[in-house]
Motif scaffolding. Structure first.
Motif, PDB file in Angstrom:
ATOM      1  N   PHE A 204       0.825  -1.191   0.000  1.00  0.00           N
ATOM      2  CA  PHE A 204       0.000   0.000   0.000  1.00  0.00           C
ATOM      3  C   PHE A 204       0.867   1.252   0.000  1.00  0.00           C
TER       4      PHE A 204
ATOM      5  N   GLU B 246      -2.458  -2.062  -8.743  1.00  0.00           N
ATOM      6  CA  GLU B 246      -3.643  -1.208  -8.540  1.00  0.00           C
ATOM      7  C   GLU B 246      -4.848  -1.642  -9.362  1.00  0.00           C
TER       8      GLU B 246
ATOM      9  N   ILE C 271      -8.896  -4.009   0.329  1.00  0.00           N
ATOM     10  CA  ILE C 271      -7.967  -5.118   0.124  1.00  0.00           C
ATOM     11  C   ILE C 271      -7.536  -5.762   1.455  1.00  0.00           C
TER      12      ILE C 271
ATOM     13  N   LYS D  29       4.933   1.980  -6.010  1.00  0.00           N
ATOM     14  CA  LYS D  29       4.259   0.696  -6.219  1.00  0.00           C
ATOM     15  C   LYS D  29       4.511   0.135  -7.622  1.00  0.00           C
TER      16      LYS D  29
ATOM     17  N   GLU E  82      -0.965  -1.688 -14.152  1.00  0.00           N
ATOM     18  CA  GLU E  82      -1.867  -0.609 -13.759  1.00  0.00           C
ATOM     19  C   GLU E  82      -2.601  -0.084 -14.996  1.00  0.00           C
TER      20      GLU E  82
ATOM     21  N   SER F 285      -0.935  -4.399  -5.306  1.00  0.00           N
ATOM     22  CA  SER F 285      -0.663  -3.052  -4.801  1.00  0.00           C
ATOM     23  C   SER F 285      -1.935  -2.228  -4.900  1.00  0.00           C
ATOM     24  N   GLU F 286      -2.123  -1.352  -3.955  1.00  0.00           N
ATOM     25  CA  GLU F 286      -3.267  -0.446  -3.967  1.00  0.00           C
ATOM     26  C   GLU F 286      -2.905   0.828  -3.239  1.00  0.00           C
ATOM     27  N   GLN F 287      -3.567   1.903  -3.663  1.00  0.00           N
ATOM     28  CA  GLN F 287      -3.384   3.147  -2.941  1.00  0.00           C
ATOM     29  C   GLN F 287      -4.197   3.101  -1.635  1.00  0.00           C
ATOM     30  N   TYR F 288      -5.432   2.647  -1.743  1.00  0.00           N
ATOM     31  CA  TYR F 288      -6.295   2.582  -0.555  1.00  0.00           C
ATOM     32  C   TYR F 288      -6.399   1.147  -0.070  1.00  0.00           C
TER      33      TYR F 288
ATOM     34  N   GLU G  90     -15.159  -2.567  -6.824  1.00  0.00           N
ATOM     35  CA  GLU G  90     -14.005  -2.857  -5.951  1.00  0.00           C
ATOM     36  C   GLU G  90     -14.255  -4.134  -5.170  1.00  0.00           C
TER      37      GLU G  90
ATOM     38  N   LEU H  79      -7.851  -1.926  -8.543  1.00  0.00           N
ATOM     39  CA  LEU H  79      -9.132  -1.283  -8.207  1.00  0.00           C
ATOM     40  C   LEU H  79      -9.176   0.185  -8.624  1.00  0.00           C
ATOM     41  N   LEU H  80      -8.092   0.645  -9.216  1.00  0.00           N
ATOM     42  CA  LEU H  80      -7.969   2.071  -9.551  1.00  0.00           C
ATOM     43  C   LEU H  80      -9.156   2.576 -10.380  1.00  0.00           C
TER      44      LEU H  80
END
Ligand code: ATP
Length: 250
Positions: A35, A175, A213, A42, A99, A206-209, A185, A177-178
């Motif tokens: 994250f 990412e 996850i 990422k 991504e 990998s994800e930002q939020y 999601e 779910l971007l």
């Protein structure tokens, strides 16, 4: 047992440091999360594990552009793969789902999947395609639709399906779910969990939020400005009061 072990990893774009002394491990059969905010590193990490960074480096060199430096070690199934080309890493089972999906816009769903399975044996390909359509029943009705005419969520399903067609042992999801709706999601997070529990494929996501996850990972790392500042099991990360508000919006 670990399938992937990263030690002392440093990646520089010219003089700018994108990955700073990262240590990370993926245990076989588990889902590992990474994250971090925008620019945390990422995608660079995913490119470095999949070997695409070597291609980017070559291209940059040919253009006389920036110098990319990669230091440290990446052990995959106990073998140092730092110098192994991306195509060979894919054959070894390291498959990146990049991504922003990057599906073939002018090819149909079926064609996209077939392209993904180009290296798979015929029977294997057929079996995996059936698995993908069971995982994402919605895609089954869209077989003839061109990639460019799919919604963002459908494109992501296709991108994951295409990656599965390449018979990964280590699936890298950058990412996924971007830009998707909360409902999508949720559908995709469940699908990632199902892939892992049904097929046992080791996954690095990998994800930002972290929120959607966190429930599906076994272990996770938080990247900040290229450094892994925190790591722990899903429960440890969820329960850590310091990180809750800062990283997870909980
Ligand atoms: P995002 O969520 O925006 O995709 P990220 O966590 O994936 O971010 P990276 O894309 O890996 O982060 O970027 C890490 C750092 O490296 C950033 O500072 C970025 O500007 C820089 N960077 C990435 N690619 C390049 C490149 N080709 N040339 C120069 N700098 C780059």
């Amino acid at each position: 047992m670990t399938i992937l072990e990263i030690k002392d990893l440093m990646v520089f774009y010219e003089n700018a440091i994108a990955i700073n002394n990262v240590h990370l491990a993926c245990r076989r059969g588990e889902v590992t999360g990474v994250f971090g905010a925008n620019s945390a590193g990422k995608s660079t990490l995913m490119y470095t594990i999949s070997g695409i960074i070597l291609d980017v480096k070559k291209k940059e060199k040919m253009r006389g552009g920036e110098r990319i430096t990669v230091l440290g070690s990446i052990l995959y199934e106990s073998k140092d793969i730092m110098a192994v080309e991306a195509s060979e890493r894919a054959r070894m089972g390291i498959v990146l789902c990049p991504e922003r999906r990057r599906i073939f816009q002018e090819s149909t769903v079926l064609e996209n999947l077939k392209i993904g399975g180009i290296l798979a044996k015929r029977e294997q390909g057929k079996k995996t395609m059936e698995y993908v359509f069971n995982l994402f029943p919605h895609l089954r009705n869209l077989k003839k639709r061109e990639g460019g005419f799919l919604s963002g969520g459908e494109q992501q399903m296709l991108a994951i399906g295409r990656a599965l067609m390449a018979q990964p042992k280590l699936l890298l999801l950058d990412e996924p779910l971007l830009g998707l709706s909360p409902l999508m999601e949720e559908i995709l997070a469940v699908a990632v969990k199902n892939i892992n529990s049904q097929t046992g494929i080791t996954t690095l996501i990998s994800e930002q939020y972290a929120r959607p996850i966190l429930p599906i990972i076994h272990y996770g790392y938080v990247l900040e400005n290229g450094s892994a500042v925190l790591e722990g099991t899903s429960e440890e990360l969820t329960d850590n009061p310091d990180v809750k508000s800062a990283y997870f919006g909980l």
